[in-house]
Design a protein around this motif. Structure first.
Motif, PDB file in Angstrom:
ATOM      1  N   ALA A  26       0.834  -1.202   0.000  1.00  0.00           N
ATOM      2  CA  ALA A  26       0.000   0.000   0.000  1.00  0.00           C
ATOM      3  C   ALA A  26       0.865   1.248   0.000  1.00  0.00           C
ATOM      4  CB  ALA A  26      -0.914   0.013   1.215  1.00  0.00           C
ATOM      5  N   LEU A  27       0.380   2.259  -0.692  1.00  0.00           N
ATOM      6  CA  LEU A  27       0.986   3.576  -0.642  1.00  0.00           C
ATOM      7  C   LEU A  27      -0.028   4.497   0.023  1.00  0.00           C
ATOM      8  CD1 LEU A  27       3.466   5.321  -1.569  1.00  0.00           C
ATOM      9  CD2 LEU A  27       1.884   6.204  -3.278  1.00  0.00           C
ATOM     10  N   ALA A  45       3.923   4.807  -6.261  1.00  0.00           N
ATOM     11  CA  ALA A  45       3.191   3.556  -6.120  1.00  0.00           C
ATOM     12  C   ALA A  45       3.665   2.523  -7.142  1.00  0.00           C
ATOM     13  CB  ALA A  45       1.685   3.781  -6.267  1.00  0.00           C
ATOM     14  N   THR A  46       3.921   2.963  -8.364  1.00  0.00           N
ATOM     15  CA  THR A  46       4.339   2.013  -9.397  1.00  0.00           C
ATOM     16  C   THR A  46       5.734   1.459  -9.141  1.00  0.00           C
ATOM     17  OG1 THR A  46       5.129   3.777 -10.861  1.00  0.00           O
ATOM     18  CG2 THR A  46       2.841   3.053 -11.148  1.00  0.00           C
ATOM     19  N   GLU A  47       6.516   2.143  -8.305  1.00  0.00           N
ATOM     20  CA  GLU A  47       7.834   1.619  -7.932  1.00  0.00           C
ATOM     21  C   GLU A  47       7.715   0.432  -6.996  1.00  0.00           C
ATOM     22  OE1 GLU A  47      10.067   4.893  -6.371  1.00  0.00           O
ATOM     23  OE2 GLU A  47      10.010   5.982  -8.277  1.00  0.00           O
ATOM     24  N   LEU A  48       6.577   0.292  -6.337  1.00  0.00           N
ATOM     25  CA  LEU A  48       6.358  -0.811  -5.401  1.00  0.00           C
ATOM     26  C   LEU A  48       5.833  -2.067  -6.077  1.00  0.00           C
ATOM     27  CD1 LEU A  48       4.629   1.083  -2.445  1.00  0.00           C
ATOM     28  CD2 LEU A  48       6.941   0.134  -2.479  1.00  0.00           C
ATOM     29  N   LEU A  63       3.371  -0.491  10.036  1.00  0.00           N
ATOM     30  CA  LEU A  63       2.885  -1.622   9.243  1.00  0.00           C
ATOM     31  C   LEU A  63       3.972  -2.362   8.466  1.00  0.00           C
ATOM     32  CD1 LEU A  63      -0.504  -0.175   7.998  1.00  0.00           C
ATOM     33  CD2 LEU A  63      -0.086  -1.765   9.886  1.00  0.00           C
ATOM     34  N   GLY A  64       5.148  -1.794   8.347  1.00  0.00           N
ATOM     35  CA  GLY A  64       6.256  -2.540   7.769  1.00  0.00           C
ATOM     36  C   GLY A  64       6.617  -2.210   6.342  1.00  0.00           C
ATOM     37  N   SER A  65       7.426  -3.079   5.773  1.00  0.00           N
ATOM     38  CA  SER A  65       8.085  -2.808   4.499  1.00  0.00           C
ATOM     39  C   SER A  65       7.158  -2.784   3.287  1.00  0.00           C
ATOM     40  CB  SER A  65       9.188  -3.837   4.257  1.00  0.00           C
ATOM     41  OG  SER A  65       8.638  -5.133   4.148  1.00  0.00           O
TER      42      SER A  65
END
Length: 81
Positions: A33-34, A74-77, A50-52
């Motif tokens: 999530a972003l 977001a698209t980098e994730l 919430l973490g990585s």
């Protein structure tokens, strides 16, 4: 909610209330999530909690350039959903 590990959900207003609950559901479903919220929100703290698989981007949704930067983050994730 059916989400895969490579999916990313961008949640505006994600630092509190229904947005925060949505972020938690996305993580529980196995996706990333972003959080997009104002700079003075608790977004950074929530992401840390919430973490990585959660990131925070400060943005005002009324500003097109800031929203575009959030979409790019977001698209980098993974795959934006």
């Amino acid at each position: 909610m059916r989400l895969a590990e490579e999916d990313v959900v961008l949640v505006t207003g994600g630092a509190s209330g229904l947005g925060s609950a949505t972020v938690r559901q996305v993580i529980a479903a196995g996706a990333s999530a972003l959080i997009v919220d104002l700079p003075n929100s608790a977004g950074a703290e929530l992401a840390l909690e919430l973490g990585s698989r959660v990131r925070f981007t400060a943005a005002d949704v009324r500003d097109e350039d800031q929203v575009q930067a959030a979409v790019e983050a977001a698209t980098e994730l993974g795959t934006l959903r």
